[in-house]
Scaffold this active site. Sequence first.
Site, mmCIF file in Angstrom:
data_model
loop_
_atom_site.group_PDB
_atom_site.id
_atom_site.type_symbol
_atom_site.label_atom_id
_atom_site.label_comp_id
_atom_site.label_asym_id
_atom_site.label_seq_id
_atom_site.Cartn_x
_atom_site.Cartn_y
_atom_site.Cartn_z
ATOM 1 N N CYS A 12 0.963 -1.251 0.457
ATOM 2 C CA CYS A 12 0.278 0.022 -0.188
ATOM 3 C C CYS A 12 0.823 1.327 0.200
ATOM 4 O O CYS A 12 2.027 0.925 0.254
ATOM 5 C CB CYS A 12 -0.704 -0.316 1.549
ATOM 6 S SG CYS A 12 0.084 0.661 2.549
ATOM 7 N N HIS A 129 -1.585 -4.897 19.277
ATOM 8 C CA HIS A 129 -1.656 -4.776 17.656
ATOM 9 C C HIS A 129 0.030 -2.686 18.419
ATOM 10 O O HIS A 129 -0.961 -2.169 19.053
ATOM 11 C CB HIS A 129 -1.949 -4.092 17.417
ATOM 12 C CG HIS A 129 -1.962 -4.144 15.719
ATOM 13 N ND1 HIS A 129 -1.013 -3.166 15.064
ATOM 14 C CD2 HIS A 129 -2.044 -5.511 14.610
ATOM 15 C CE1 HIS A 129 -0.753 -3.275 13.759
ATOM 16 N NE2 HIS A 129 -1.248 -4.595 13.660
ATOM 17 N N GLU A 131 0.039 -0.441 16.199
ATOM 18 C CA GLU A 131 -0.978 0.831 15.639
ATOM 19 C C GLU A 131 -1.591 1.113 17.273
ATOM 20 O O GLU A 131 -1.763 2.522 17.124
ATOM 21 C CB GLU A 131 -1.656 0.213 14.236
ATOM 22 C CG GLU A 131 -2.383 1.673 13.692
ATOM 23 C CD GLU A 131 -3.339 1.054 12.867
ATOM 24 O OE1 GLU A 131 -4.310 1.519 13.762
ATOM 25 O OE2 GLU A 131 -3.190 0.223 12.675
#
Length: 827
Positions: A12, A129, A131
Amino acid sequence: MEIIRAKHMGFCFGVLEAINVCNSLVEEKGRKYILGMLVHNKQVVEDMERKGFKLVTEDELLNDMDELKEDDIVVIRAHGTSKSVHEKLKERKVKVFDATCIFVNKIRQEIEIANENGYSILFMGDKNHPEVKGVISFADDIQIFESFEEAKKLKIDLDKTYLLSTQTTLNKKKFEEIKKYFKENYKNVVIFDKICGATAVRQKAVEDLAVKVEVMIIVGDTKSSNTKKLYEISKKLNDNSYLVENEEQLDLSIFRGKEVVGITAGASTPEETIMNIEKKVRGIYKMSNVNENQNEFSLMLEEFLPNQEKRVEGVIESMDQNFSYLDVPGERTAVRVRTDELKDYKVGDTVEVLITGLSEEDDDQEYITASRRKIEVEKNWEKIEDSFKNKTILDAKVTKKIKGGYLVEAFLYPGFLPNSLSEISDSEEKVNGKKIQVIVKDIKMDPKDKKNRKITYSVKDIRLAEQEKEFAGLAVGQIVDCVVTEVLDFGLAVDINTLKGFIHISEVSWKRLDKLSDNYKVGDKIKAVVVSLDEAKRNVKLSIKKLEEDPWATVANEFKVDDEIEGIVTKVLPYGAFVEIKPGVEGLVHISDFSWTKKKVNVADYVKEREKIKVRITDLHPEDRKLKLGIKQLVANPWETAEKDFAIDTVIKGKVVEVKPFGIFVEIADGIDAFVHSSDYNWVGEEIPKFEIGNEVELKITELDLNNKKIKGSLKALRKSPWEHAMEEYKVGTTVEKKIKTVADFGLFIELIKGIDGFIPTQFASKEFIKNIRDKFSEGDVVKAQVVEVNKETQKIKLSIKKIEIEEEKREEREQIEKYSTSSSEE
């Protein structure tokens, strides 16, 4: 075998940008660190380690923070990091390159802004996680959940406002379910939906492909959240789905007898890995280390910057659409130049060109080839260097969109414009030929070939320089002109020339504005006052309402508790209604303050939005901008006189307002109901009445509970009970003749009146000894008995046949005695 790639797969732009950031730093001095895994892919991480980067955890970085020097470089991974790490790095003044994905940054910024403005945060994601760990560190008041079941267990305070957000790589369908739940159940939850666009389209692409192929291969790191979600989606649709990190993990036996294979890849998976998988499937696997972007860039440089040979001057003899021909003294044949390089020249002009070689062998005639363009390129080099040193702005043109950015030409010098520095929207389709302004961000020269120059351009740096200048000119309290760029649920994003500003919904107006889009649209020009400046982040917070006087400033002088006033209903909610008592000043009428007597209140039955109503002020704190209002306080509380009005044994009439299987509710005064249980409708033996809403009934109050505000009544209490009738008719000594209703081992039961039985014990059933009462009596037999006992407490009447028989026997004896006495007298 047919191999089909998913429509959207692989790197991405966030991952690509993170890799580009690191690649641009390879030749920089100082120690280079990457905070955590740059992206969730072992091959990419190992490549960065080979290039001199050291991977460190947050804890390792914080522990070694004192050892960092100013020329050291720290690259923050694509997943981002925590607030504490950002602050520590800022204190150390090391070179920080933030490669955090823009979607992650957007969520982090929105959460931080919302939290600063009093919002509580609801966040859906995997708390382990990286993030999620980073994002949630920017909020103080936050609840984290991972599933729909956990969402339903969250503690939601109706007096608070919440922002609902999510991990960028979450399954979009799961979050849609969560959004629907909160929209349907809570009016005080603002939804900020920023699931990564790349994640969403990749998930949709794998859904489309998995059902069309026989085998599905998902390529990516097993620790990657988005890769695992692609695998989970594919596995549900195609059982022959396999997750592999590289070609070495691929078991070719799974393709036996299969003709159509699908491939997708996580957002952190390099193209090289995907190609190696494809090659192994086809049986022609071999390693390849081609860097597509770099090759394309290098080829272009070679095209425009070959090794210098010889400069000559010549006169243009002729020109056609493709080529122009020059007469150059000393050359054995004509010199040919492309006509498009001589746009500013005509036949007869003298022009300087660079000899580059001979024409191709298949030309009909041999020519010396030359270039005017390359002469001009060398002359323009001073402008390129000046832009690099002094940040002067150059006019440029986009020539091609490539992976990771754009090829751009300024003064005939091609260079690379990374996506992160381009300021070009991803949605912009026609970019080839687009005219832009740039500065030279970086120049790299090959020591062996100084003509081989690699130029990096930037549009973003122009904006940053302008922003820095404009930001320095701002001050708190300054009124500025703005243009609305985005209308959000909780505020307005605005442009102040090149700067970005934000106006929270609470700073838009002193009045309630539930939907900003009803009042503002993108492109609106507005004025606002600067309320805070964050130099580090270049954040500008503004206010529209502070252009006017605070309406709360005079509330203490205008209103007081117990004032009866008129106001306009501005918002009707399940838990109450907001009423504006003057422009910009609102109070809440809580659901409990609509009625003294109603337990279940539907606010919409009492008031409507924009309706003018009368209210009483019940609590007022202007310093905290808090105002409580009431409607029920406008009238007396009927429960205060209930002890007198509804005393026990009071007979009262009312209307049936609710009919239940177990009883009825009768309104005996405005808003006051009495409950009559079904057992209090009628006495045994009486016909059971039927009720409909609106029926008028008369009842007697039997219970009054002032503490719980409950009243009970009875219909049958208005009449004598069967027992009372029985007591009047059947006193001790009364003789009755009745049918036997029931024969029991211990006695006989006879029905005296409907609902009341009399009992004759076995020992009272006859003057004779009865061994088995059933041998002597049967149900339906008429017997004559005398009442011998009436018990008010147990409500039982006891009778005796035996007493009647004994009395009759005695009477007969008396009669015989009298008879014989009379006969003797006569004799």
